[in-house]
Design an enzyme around this catalytic site. Sequence first.
Site, PDB file in Angstrom:
ATOM      1  N   GLY A  40       0.855  -1.181   0.000  1.00  0.00           N
ATOM      2  CA  GLY A  40       0.000   0.000   0.000  1.00  0.00           C
ATOM      3  C   GLY A  40       0.890   1.230   0.000  1.00  0.00           C
ATOM      4  O   GLY A  40       2.021   1.183   0.496  1.00  0.00           O
ATOM      5  N   GLN A  45       3.233  10.009   1.116  1.00  0.00           N
ATOM      6  CA  GLN A  45       4.523   9.303   1.199  1.00  0.00           C
ATOM      7  C   GLN A  45       5.453   9.650   0.036  1.00  0.00           C
ATOM      8  O   GLN A  45       6.651   9.409   0.103  1.00  0.00           O
ATOM      9  CB  GLN A  45       4.302   7.787   1.256  1.00  0.00           C
ATOM     10  CG  GLN A  45       3.605   7.338   2.545  1.00  0.00           C
ATOM     11  CD  GLN A  45       3.392   5.839   2.579  1.00  0.00           C
ATOM     12  OE1 GLN A  45       2.430   5.330   2.025  1.00  0.00           O
ATOM     13  NE2 GLN A  45       4.307   5.124   3.215  1.00  0.00           N
ATOM     14  N   CYS A  82       6.148   0.363   7.903  1.00  0.00           N
ATOM     15  CA  CYS A  82       5.767   1.429   6.987  1.00  0.00           C
ATOM     16  C   CYS A  82       6.952   1.751   6.081  1.00  0.00           C
ATOM     17  O   CYS A  82       8.071   1.910   6.566  1.00  0.00           O
ATOM     18  CB  CYS A  82       5.347   2.657   7.787  1.00  0.00           C
ATOM     19  SG  CYS A  82       4.874   4.053   6.769  1.00  0.00           S
ATOM     20  N   LEU A  83       6.689   1.854   4.790  1.00  0.00           N
ATOM     21  CA  LEU A  83       7.760   2.184   3.842  1.00  0.00           C
ATOM     22  C   LEU A  83       8.421   3.512   4.191  1.00  0.00           C
ATOM     23  O   LEU A  83       9.584   3.725   3.868  1.00  0.00           O
ATOM     24  CB  LEU A  83       7.190   2.258   2.419  1.00  0.00           C
ATOM     25  CG  LEU A  83       6.699   0.931   1.820  1.00  0.00           C
ATOM     26  CD1 LEU A  83       5.985   1.194   0.504  1.00  0.00           C
ATOM     27  CD2 LEU A  83       7.849  -0.037   1.618  1.00  0.00           C
ATOM     28  N   HIS A 124      -4.304   1.718   7.682  1.00  0.00           N
ATOM     29  CA  HIS A 124      -2.944   2.290   7.738  1.00  0.00           C
ATOM     30  C   HIS A 124      -2.787   3.388   6.691  1.00  0.00           C
ATOM     31  O   HIS A 124      -2.272   4.472   6.986  1.00  0.00           O
ATOM     32  CB  HIS A 124      -1.928   1.155   7.517  1.00  0.00           C
ATOM     33  CG  HIS A 124      -0.491   1.574   7.493  1.00  0.00           C
ATOM     34  ND1 HIS A 124       0.419   1.209   8.460  1.00  0.00           N
ATOM     35  CD2 HIS A 124       0.205   2.326   6.594  1.00  0.00           C
ATOM     36  CE1 HIS A 124       1.611   1.732   8.167  1.00  0.00           C
ATOM     37  NE2 HIS A 124       1.515   2.407   7.032  1.00  0.00           N
ATOM     38  N   GLU A 125      -3.264   3.109   5.471  1.00  0.00           N
ATOM     39  CA  GLU A 125      -3.128   4.103   4.389  1.00  0.00           C
ATOM     40  C   GLU A 125      -4.008   5.320   4.653  1.00  0.00           C
ATOM     41  O   GLU A 125      -3.608   6.458   4.406  1.00  0.00           O
ATOM     42  CB  GLU A 125      -3.473   3.488   3.031  1.00  0.00           C
ATOM     43  CG  GLU A 125      -2.588   2.317   2.607  1.00  0.00           C
ATOM     44  CD  GLU A 125      -1.100   2.595   2.733  1.00  0.00           C
ATOM     45  OE1 GLU A 125      -0.674   3.758   2.590  1.00  0.00           O
ATOM     46  OE2 GLU A 125      -0.355   1.639   2.991  1.00  0.00           O
ATOM     47  N   HIS A 128      -2.406   7.707   6.850  1.00  0.00           N
ATOM     48  CA  HIS A 128      -1.410   8.565   6.191  1.00  0.00           C
ATOM     49  C   HIS A 128      -2.051   9.856   5.689  1.00  0.00           C
ATOM     50  O   HIS A 128      -1.425  10.915   5.680  1.00  0.00           O
ATOM     51  CB  HIS A 128      -0.766   7.846   4.996  1.00  0.00           C
ATOM     52  CG  HIS A 128       0.426   6.998   5.356  1.00  0.00           C
ATOM     53  ND1 HIS A 128       1.556   7.521   5.942  1.00  0.00           N
ATOM     54  CD2 HIS A 128       0.670   5.672   5.206  1.00  0.00           C
ATOM     55  CE1 HIS A 128       2.440   6.544   6.134  1.00  0.00           C
ATOM     56  NE2 HIS A 128       1.934   5.404   5.698  1.00  0.00           N
TER      57      HIS A 128
END
Length: 167
Positions: A40, A45, A82-83, A124-125, A128
């Site tokens: 995702g 991000q 998380c990326l 989670h997304e 963000h």
Amino acid sequence: MVPSDDPVLHQVAKRISKPAAVADLAADLFVTMREEGGIGLAAPQVGRSVRLFVTVADGPQAFVNPEIASRSRERLSWEEGCLSLPRLLGDVERPKRVTIRGTSIEGQPIEINADDLLARVLQHELDHLDGILFPDRMKDLRKLRTISEEEWQSRFTKSDDLKNTEM
Ligand SMILES: [Zn+2]
């Protein structure tokens, strides 16, 4: 990808008035997500503070202006990564099931009933887009753990195989 200390990661992203206007951005997000090996990725991000994220947790999907329509009382703890926060992992408790509403890039309404991994990724997304990172959701930050670069890299398959859960 913006660095982990970029303030854009803590901003509330702007609503999108014309979904078609973010078609190129959505395409870029899919490419970056695949390159990074995540499941995702949200627009902030990559430094764009707009309400858009993409996921491949249940097939490729882009969500414009998503919101949670309902959430289960039942909650589930799950280790998240998380990326945007390399090498960090931590258990986060969230509703097990959610109904998410949004709009597709084509401007069509989307409504998805998600549970388990998909529900996790969507929440989670969506966080963000509100400037919330997973450690902000942890009950005990002392349980945030840092893994080695090797272990972090080994979690990524660089393919569509959903072995990793970084988002
Ligand atoms: Zn993330």
